[in-house]
Design a protein around this motif. Structure first.
Motif, PDB file in Angstrom:
ATOM      1  N   VAL A  12       0.866  -1.170   0.000  1.00 30.73           N
ATOM      2  CA  VAL A  12       0.000   0.000   0.000  1.00 30.73           C
ATOM      3  C   VAL A  12       0.906   1.223   0.000  1.00 30.73           C
ATOM      4  N   GLY A  13       0.664   2.161  -0.900  1.00 37.50           N
ATOM      5  CA  GLY A  13       1.496   3.351  -0.985  1.00 37.50           C
ATOM      6  C   GLY A  13       0.661   4.610  -1.067  1.00 37.50           C
ATOM      7  N   CYS A  14       1.249   5.699  -0.601  1.00 36.92           N
ATOM      8  CA  CYS A  14       0.620   7.016  -0.693  1.00 36.92           C
ATOM      9  C   CYS A  14       1.734   8.064  -0.703  1.00 36.92           C
ATOM     10  N   ASP A  15       1.381   9.339  -0.629  1.00 37.93           N
ATOM     11  CA  ASP A  15       2.381  10.406  -0.663  1.00 37.93           C
ATOM     12  C   ASP A  15       3.340  10.337   0.519  1.00 37.93           C
ATOM     13  N   GLU A  16       2.893   9.831   1.656  1.00 34.58           N
ATOM     14  CA  GLU A  16       3.701   9.794   2.873  1.00 34.58           C
ATOM     15  C   GLU A  16       4.656   8.599   2.918  1.00 34.58           C
ATOM     16  N   GLY A  17       4.472   7.615   2.064  1.00 34.30           N
ATOM     17  CA  GLY A  17       5.351   6.453   2.063  1.00 34.30           C
ATOM     18  C   GLY A  17       4.616   5.191   1.650  1.00 34.30           C
ATOM     19  N   THR A  18       5.234   4.047   1.893  1.00 33.48           N
ATOM     20  CA  THR A  18       4.645   2.760   1.532  1.00 33.48           C
ATOM     21  C   THR A  18       4.766   1.795   2.697  1.00 33.48           C
ATOM     22  N   ILE A  19       3.949   0.759   2.646  1.00 28.08           N
ATOM     23  CA  ILE A  19       4.015  -0.305   3.641  1.00 28.08           C
ATOM     24  C   ILE A  19       3.710  -1.622   2.938  1.00 28.08           C
ATOM     25  N   MET A  20       4.408  -2.679   3.334  1.00 31.03           N
ATOM     26  CA  MET A  20       4.161  -4.002   2.785  1.00 31.03           C
ATOM     27  C   MET A  20       3.607  -4.879   3.902  1.00 31.03           C
ATOM     28  N   ILE A  21       2.504  -5.541   3.643  1.00 26.19           N
ATOM     29  CA  ILE A  21       1.856  -6.417   4.609  1.00 26.19           C
ATOM     30  C   ILE A  21       1.959  -7.841   4.097  1.00 26.19           C
ATOM     31  N   LYS A  22       2.432  -8.739   4.946  1.00 25.45           N
ATOM     32  CA  LYS A  22       2.536 -10.145   4.577  1.00 25.45           C
ATOM     33  C   LYS A  22       1.352 -10.872   5.209  1.00 25.45           C
ATOM     34  N   LEU A  23       0.492 -11.444   4.394  1.00 27.19           N
ATOM     35  CA  LEU A  23      -0.699 -12.138   4.869  1.00 27.19           C
ATOM     36  C   LEU A  23      -0.391 -13.597   5.148  1.00 27.19           C
ATOM     37  N   GLY A  24      -0.920 -14.098   6.243  1.00 27.24           N
ATOM     38  CA  GLY A  24      -0.658 -15.478   6.612  1.00 27.24           C
ATOM     39  C   GLY A  24       0.767 -15.638   7.081  1.00 27.24           C
ATOM     40  N   CYS A  25       1.112 -16.817   7.534  1.00 29.70           N
ATOM     41  CA  CYS A  25       2.492 -17.050   7.967  1.00 29.70           C
ATOM     42  C   CYS A  25       2.794 -18.543   7.904  1.00 29.70           C
ATOM     43  N   GLU A  26       4.062 -18.848   7.838  1.00 28.07           N
ATOM     44  CA  GLU A  26       4.506 -20.233   7.805  1.00 28.07           C
ATOM     45  C   GLU A  26       4.879 -20.716   9.191  1.00 28.07           C
ATOM     46  N   GLU A  27       5.174 -19.785  10.083  1.00 24.97           N
ATOM     47  CA  GLU A  27       5.559 -20.120  11.446  1.00 24.97           C
ATOM     48  C   GLU A  27       4.340 -20.031  12.362  1.00 24.97           C
ATOM     49  N   PRO A  28       4.302 -20.849  13.378  1.00 20.14           N
ATOM     50  CA  PRO A  28       3.179 -20.753  14.309  1.00 20.14           C
ATOM     51  C   PRO A  28       3.201 -19.435  15.070  1.00 20.14           C
ATOM     52  N   VAL A  29       2.034 -18.926  15.413  1.00 21.21           N
ATOM     53  CA  VAL A  29       1.920 -17.706  16.193  1.00 21.21           C
ATOM     54  C   VAL A  29       2.263 -18.032  17.639  1.00 21.21           C
ATOM     55  N   ALA A  30       3.068 -17.176  18.270  1.00 24.18           N
ATOM     56  CA  ALA A  30       3.502 -17.425  19.648  1.00 24.18           C
ATOM     57  C   ALA A  30       3.251 -16.202  20.504  1.00 24.18           C
ATOM     58  N   SER A  31       3.112 -16.434  21.808  1.00 21.98           N
ATOM     59  CA  SER A  31       2.930 -15.366  22.778  1.00 21.98           C
ATOM     60  C   SER A  31       3.832 -15.648  23.970  1.00 21.98           C
ATOM     61  N   MET A  32       4.625 -14.638  24.394  1.00 25.34           N
ATOM     62  CA  MET A  32       5.527 -14.815  25.535  1.00 25.34           C
ATOM     63  C   MET A  32       5.060 -13.928  26.676  1.00 25.34           C
ATOM     64  N   TYR A  33       5.040 -14.489  27.868  1.00 26.06           N
ATOM     65  CA  TYR A  33       4.586 -13.771  29.049  1.00 26.06           C
ATOM     66  C   TYR A  33       5.780 -13.388  29.917  1.00 26.06           C
ATOM     67  N   SER A  34       5.567 -12.450  30.843  1.00 28.17           N
ATOM     68  CA  SER A  34       6.652 -11.979  31.709  1.00 28.17           C
ATOM     69  C   SER A  34       7.181 -13.081  32.621  1.00 28.17           C
ATOM     70  N   SER A  35       6.437 -14.146  32.793  1.00 34.86           N
ATOM     71  CA  SER A  35       6.884 -15.272  33.618  1.00 34.86           C
ATOM     72  C   SER A  35       7.776 -16.234  32.829  1.00 34.86           C
ATOM     73  N   ALA A  36       8.243 -15.825  31.659  1.00 37.69           N
ATOM     74  CA  ALA A  36       9.128 -16.607  30.778  1.00 37.69           C
ATOM     75  C   ALA A  36       8.432 -17.839  30.214  1.00 37.69           C
ATOM     76  N   ARG A  37       7.129 -17.760  30.044  1.00 41.99           N
ATOM     77  CA  ARG A  37       6.360 -18.856  29.462  1.00 41.99           C
ATOM     78  C   ARG A  37       5.939 -18.465  28.053  1.00 41.99           C
ATOM     79  N   ILE A  38       6.130 -19.388  27.111  1.00 42.64           N
ATOM     80  CA  ILE A  38       5.756 -19.158  25.717  1.00 42.64           C
ATOM     81  C   ILE A  38       4.654 -20.144  25.358  1.00 42.64           C
ATOM     82  N   ILE A  39       3.590 -19.629  24.732  1.00 41.46           N
ATOM     83  CA  ILE A  39       2.469 -20.469  24.287  1.00 41.46           C
ATOM     84  C   ILE A  39       2.281 -20.229  22.800  1.00 41.46           C
ATOM     85  N   TRP A  40       2.090 -21.303  22.028  1.00 40.72           N
ATOM     86  CA  TRP A  40       1.865 -21.186  20.598  1.00 40.72           C
ATOM     87  C   TRP A  40       0.951 -22.298  20.120  1.00 40.72           C
TER      88      TRP A  40
END
Length: 84
Positions: A12-40
């Motif tokens: 997507v582009g306009c006068d202020e600049g451009t941005i590229m968005i990557k749809l979907g992913c090959e890697e699993p989505v992960a979430s890390m918490y302050s307790s050093a626990r990762i869930i995906w």
């Protein structure tokens, strides 16, 4: 706006600049918490790991995998209407 055939990227582009968005992913989505626990999610399984369980005498270099014990928290199934 623009995209390439068989690509997961949208530009997507306009006068202020451009941005590229990557749809979907090959890697699993992960979430890390302050307790050093990762869930995906991978396929229909939900998995977790606690980074604090790594032994202090293990020295890992950058980009090196850590020996972590993965726990399965369960699984999920999408309703038939959402499956493609």
């Amino acid at each position: 706006m623009g995209c390439m055939k068989r690509s997961r990227s949208v530009v997507v582009g306009c006068d202020e600049g451009t941005i590229m968005i990557k749809l979907g992913c090959e890697e699993p989505v992960a979430s890390m918490y302050s307790s050093a626990r990762i869930i995906w999610s991978k396929h229909n399984k939900i998995q977790a790991v606690n980074i604090k369980t790594v032994s202090a005498d293990i020295e890992a270099a950058d980009d090196e995998r850590l020996p972590l014990a993965v726990k399965e928290l369960g699984s999920f199934d999408l309703p038939a209407k959402l499956k493609t």
